[in-house]
Design a protein around this motif. Structure first.
Motif, PDB file in Angstrom:
ATOM      1  N   ALA A 219       0.819  -1.205   0.000  1.00 44.56           N
ATOM      2  CA  ALA A 219       0.000   0.000   0.000  1.00 44.56           C
ATOM      3  C   ALA A 219       0.857   1.260   0.000  1.00 44.56           C
ATOM      4  CB  ALA A 219      -0.933  -0.004   1.212  1.00 44.56           C
ATOM      5  N   VAL A 220       1.886   1.283   0.846  1.00 41.52           N
ATOM      6  CA  VAL A 220       2.768   2.455   0.921  1.00 41.52           C
ATOM      7  C   VAL A 220       3.526   2.649  -0.383  1.00 41.52           C
ATOM      8  CG1 VAL A 220       4.771   3.433   2.085  1.00 41.52           C
ATOM      9  CG2 VAL A 220       2.983   2.329   3.427  1.00 41.52           C
ATOM     10  N   ALA A 221       4.120   1.564  -0.901  1.00 43.96           N
ATOM     11  CA  ALA A 221       4.888   1.665  -2.143  1.00 43.96           C
ATOM     12  C   ALA A 221       4.002   2.090  -3.309  1.00 43.96           C
ATOM     13  CB  ALA A 221       5.550   0.317  -2.447  1.00 43.96           C
ATOM     14  N   SER A 222       2.803   1.555  -3.375  1.00 49.02           N
ATOM     15  CA  SER A 222       1.886   1.913  -4.461  1.00 49.02           C
ATOM     16  C   SER A 222       1.426   3.360  -4.342  1.00 49.02           C
ATOM     17  CB  SER A 222       0.672   0.973  -4.445  1.00 49.02           C
ATOM     18  OG  SER A 222       1.067  -0.358  -4.655  1.00 49.02           O
ATOM     19  N   GLY A 223       1.274   3.841  -3.106  1.00 51.10           N
ATOM     20  CA  GLY A 223       0.903   5.240  -2.921  1.00 51.10           C
ATOM     21  C   GLY A 223       1.954   6.190  -3.451  1.00 51.10           C
ATOM     22  N   PHE A 224       3.231   5.907  -3.152  1.00 49.71           N
ATOM     23  CA  PHE A 224       4.316   6.738  -3.675  1.00 49.71           C
ATOM     24  C   PHE A 224       4.407   6.617  -5.200  1.00 49.71           C
ATOM     25  CE2 PHE A 224       5.964   6.620   0.744  1.00 49.71           C
ATOM     26  CZ  PHE A 224       6.196   7.983   0.904  1.00 49.71           C
ATOM     27  N   ALA A 225       4.204   5.387  -5.711  1.00 45.09           N
ATOM     28  CA  ALA A 225       4.251   5.189  -7.161  1.00 45.09           C
ATOM     29  C   ALA A 225       3.118   5.955  -7.850  1.00 45.09           C
ATOM     30  CB  ALA A 225       4.159   3.700  -7.482  1.00 45.09           C
ATOM     31  N   PHE A 226       1.951   5.975  -7.217  1.00 45.62           N
ATOM     32  CA  PHE A 226       0.818   6.715  -7.780  1.00 45.62           C
ATOM     33  C   PHE A 226       1.157   8.199  -7.927  1.00 45.62           C
ATOM     34  CE2 PHE A 226      -2.944   9.352  -6.976  1.00 45.62           C
ATOM     35  CZ  PHE A 226      -3.777   8.944  -8.004  1.00 45.62           C
ATOM     36  N   ARG A 227       1.732   8.773  -6.891  1.00 41.67           N
ATOM     37  CA  ARG A 227       2.078  10.189  -6.944  1.00 41.67           C
ATOM     38  C   ARG A 227       3.111  10.464  -8.037  1.00 41.67           C
ATOM     39  NH1 ARG A 227       5.261  14.270  -5.445  1.00 41.67           N
ATOM     40  NH2 ARG A 227       4.301  16.114  -4.493  1.00 41.67           N
ATOM     41  N   ALA A 228       4.101   9.563  -8.174  1.00 45.26           N
ATOM     42  CA  ALA A 228       5.131   9.749  -9.198  1.00 45.26           C
ATOM     43  C   ALA A 228       4.537   9.650 -10.596  1.00 45.26           C
ATOM     44  CB  ALA A 228       6.235   8.709  -9.012  1.00 45.26           C
ATOM     45  N   VAL A 229       3.652   8.678 -10.817  1.00 45.15           N
ATOM     46  CA  VAL A 229       3.027   8.502 -12.123  1.00 45.15           C
ATOM     47  C   VAL A 229       2.182   9.716 -12.496  1.00 45.15           C
ATOM     48  CG1 VAL A 229       1.293   7.169 -13.379  1.00 45.15           C
ATOM     49  CG2 VAL A 229       3.064   5.986 -12.077  1.00 45.15           C
ATOM     50  N   GLU A 230       1.395  10.187 -11.520  1.00 43.73           N
ATOM     51  CA  GLU A 230       0.515  11.326 -11.801  1.00 43.73           C
ATOM     52  C   GLU A 230       1.315  12.603 -12.076  1.00 43.73           C
ATOM     53  OE1 GLU A 230      -3.214  10.754 -11.896  1.00 43.73           O
ATOM     54  OE2 GLU A 230      -1.835   9.122 -12.356  1.00 43.73           O
ATOM     55  N   ALA A 231       2.452  12.762 -11.404  1.00 44.25           N
ATOM     56  CA  ALA A 231       3.268  13.957 -11.604  1.00 44.25           C
ATOM     57  C   ALA A 231       3.882  13.990 -13.000  1.00 44.25           C
ATOM     58  CB  ALA A 231       4.372  14.018 -10.547  1.00 44.25           C
ATOM     59  N   ARG A 232       4.124  12.830 -13.606  1.00 46.10           N
ATOM     60  CA  ARG A 232       4.791  12.767 -14.906  1.00 46.10           C
ATOM     61  C   ARG A 232       3.827  12.645 -16.070  1.00 46.10           C
ATOM     62  NH1 ARG A 232       9.637   8.432 -13.374  1.00 46.10           N
ATOM     63  NH2 ARG A 232      10.670   9.746 -11.805  1.00 46.10           N
ATOM     64  N   HIS A 233       2.598  12.248 -15.801  1.00 45.64           N
ATOM     65  CA  HIS A 233       1.633  12.018 -16.884  1.00 45.64           C
ATOM     66  C   HIS A 233       1.166  13.350 -17.474  1.00 45.64           C
ATOM     67  CE1 HIS A 233      -1.689  10.189 -19.098  1.00 45.64           C
ATOM     68  NE2 HIS A 233      -1.201   9.002 -18.769  1.00 45.64           N
ATOM     69  N   ARG A 234       1.043  13.386 -18.808  1.00 45.38           N
ATOM     70  CA  ARG A 234       0.602  14.626 -19.462  1.00 45.38           C
ATOM     71  C   ARG A 234      -0.833  14.972 -19.094  1.00 45.38           C
ATOM     72  NH1 ARG A 234       2.856  14.352 -25.727  1.00 45.38           N
ATOM     73  NH2 ARG A 234       5.088  14.406 -25.224  1.00 45.38           N
ATOM     74  N   GLN A 235      -1.681  13.959 -19.023  1.00 45.87           N
ATOM     75  CA  GLN A 235      -3.079  14.178 -18.653  1.00 45.87           C
ATOM     76  C   GLN A 235      -3.447  13.182 -17.547  1.00 45.87           C
ATOM     77  OE1 GLN A 235      -4.753  13.927 -22.805  1.00 45.87           O
ATOM     78  NE2 GLN A 235      -5.743  15.837 -22.209  1.00 45.87           N
TER      79      GLN A 235
END
Length: 435
Positions: A219-235
């Protein structure tokens, strides 16, 4: 409003059917928690991208897809031969509900450009959901006792057919380009599933057991990964910039806390009436009738109060009343007089019904029209997550040493939710605009 009603009533009606489901399918407390949370977690996780889907496909088309899938999944629930199949069908139901919720609110946002008219329309939409949540236990009890727990799901079939028939008259909705954010959606599902598994199984396997610690780490690792993915995604499906606006961030936190209190309370009371007091399903359902009436009346009053005194005072007052509701339930015991139980539940009926219409209207006014689906998805994702985690927490605490209903565990859960509501009430008072 009819779509919002049917996907909401399914939650509270199933809570009353849980003891019957457990006996029929040999499911213990853990299995019953997953019957509730499999629906709620998929509802919460997929709603993040479902809001963007409503914007991309058009609200009417997305709404039709969601209702059709929800109806088919309800049939799967009714025909389930075992607890595992039922949980799988509930996952499909939750995914469909995730599409229906933001699409229904986006339809309202598109239909009413005037802010005052929109606030009243949202209030009516909210009435449908709130009444369904309060009246669901009554319907669940009646159907379970008279026709069996499978009828709780079969009732959704004719309602789904009516919705699709009425939808033909709704004008086509405008659409806008929106990229599919698969990475963000996957990490969101993993984070919520890991968190729910850790809370549910922690009470049964032990909080330091290997599977629980692994789920928490996921859960913790996926939460950090979610934030990283959203920060880099164009939309991104969740524009992180929206979360820096306190007019958006605070309503999300409040929605989480309010649903934790309401969903947790309904789950708790359904088991309390039947497992601790020995009530039948019908009797347990009828105990929620006064709540239904009070919720309906309060939902109608909330927008008028907001116009007179501002939304912030209404939102803060509702949370404080809800806090009182959690504390008022602390003295409940096996032999508490029925009339006293009903009196103690009045604050539970008023609190959420005051908050939700004002909170939803405030958030819809804080975002541009083309972001209505995304904002609605965010709010309801946070709300459903709060409800899922409350059910997980209460379920873990309610199971006594020999499988019975644990009053000390119930009281710990109530105190935890009360503390959360106090914290979000303080945030609302400090950060939300008054108007």
């Amino acid at each position: 409003m009819l779509g919002f009603t049917v996907i909401t009533i399914d939650v509270s009606a199933v809570n009353i059917a849980l003891p019957a489901i457990g006996k029929s399918l040999n499911g213990g407390m853990t299995g019953l928690q997953w019957v509730v949370d499999a629906y709620t977690l998929m509802f919460a996780a997929l709603m993040l991208s479902a809001g963007a889907l409503a914007d991309r496909a058009g609200a009417r088309r997305a709404y039709a897809w969601g209702v059709a899938l929800f109806t088919l999944a309800s049939l799967g629930c009714a025909l389930a031969p075992g607890i595992g199949v039922l949980i799988g069908a509930r996952v499909a139901q939750g995914g469909a509900a995730a599409v229906v919720m933001p699409a229904s609110l986006a339809l309202i946002r598109q239909a009413y450009e005037d802010a005052r008219a929109r606030a009243r329309a949202i209030a009516l939409w909210t009435v449908g959901g709130s009444v369904a949540m309060a009246a669901g236990p009554v319907l669940g009890g009646l159907l379970t006792e008279s026709a069996g727990w499978r009828a709780v799901f079969l009732i959704n079939l004719p309602v789904g057919a009516v919705i699709l028939g009425l939808l033909v008259r709704v004008p086509r909705s405008a659409s806008r380009p929106a990229a599919v954010d698969g990475g963000g959606q996957l990490t969101a599902v993993l984070a919520l599933a890991g968190l729910a598994f850790a809370v549910i199984e922690g009470g049964h396997l032990g909080w330091t057991s290997g599977p629980v610690l692994l789920a928490a780490a996921l859960a913790v690792a996926s939460g950090f990964a979610f934030r990283a993915v959203e920060a880099r995604h164009r939309q991104p499906m969740v524009p992180l910039g929206m979360l820096t606006d306190h007019r958006v961030a605070v309503p999300l936190a409040v929605g989480f806390a309010v649903n934790a209190a309401f969903y947790g309370g309904i789950f708790l009371l359904g088991l309390y009436y039947q497992q601790l007091r020995g009530m039948s399903g019908i009797a347990a359902g009828l105990m929620f009738v006064p709540m239904s009436a009070v919720v309906t009346a309060t939902n109608l009053v909330s927008p008028r109060l907001s116009e007179r005194i501002g939304r912030r005072p209404v939102i803060v007052a509702g949370q404080l009343i809800f806090t009182g509701a959690m504390l008022a339930m602390l003295p409940l015991a096996a032999h508490t007089p029925v009339w006293l139980v009903l009196v103690l539940l009045l604050p539970l009926s008023v609190g959420g019904a005051l908050v939700v219409p004002a909170l939803t209207a405030l958030l819809m006014d804080a975002v541009p029209g083309e972001r209505a689906g995304t904002a609605s998805g965010l709010l309801n994702s946070f709300r459903q997550t709060g409800g899922a985690l409350a059910v997980a927490l209460f379920g873990s605490l309610l199971s006594g040493p020999v499988g019975g209903f644990s009053l000390p565990g119930m009281r710990i859960g109530l105190l935890a939710v009360a503390a959360l509501l106090l914290a979000t009430a303080a945030l609302s008072r400090l950060l939300l605009p008054r108007g």
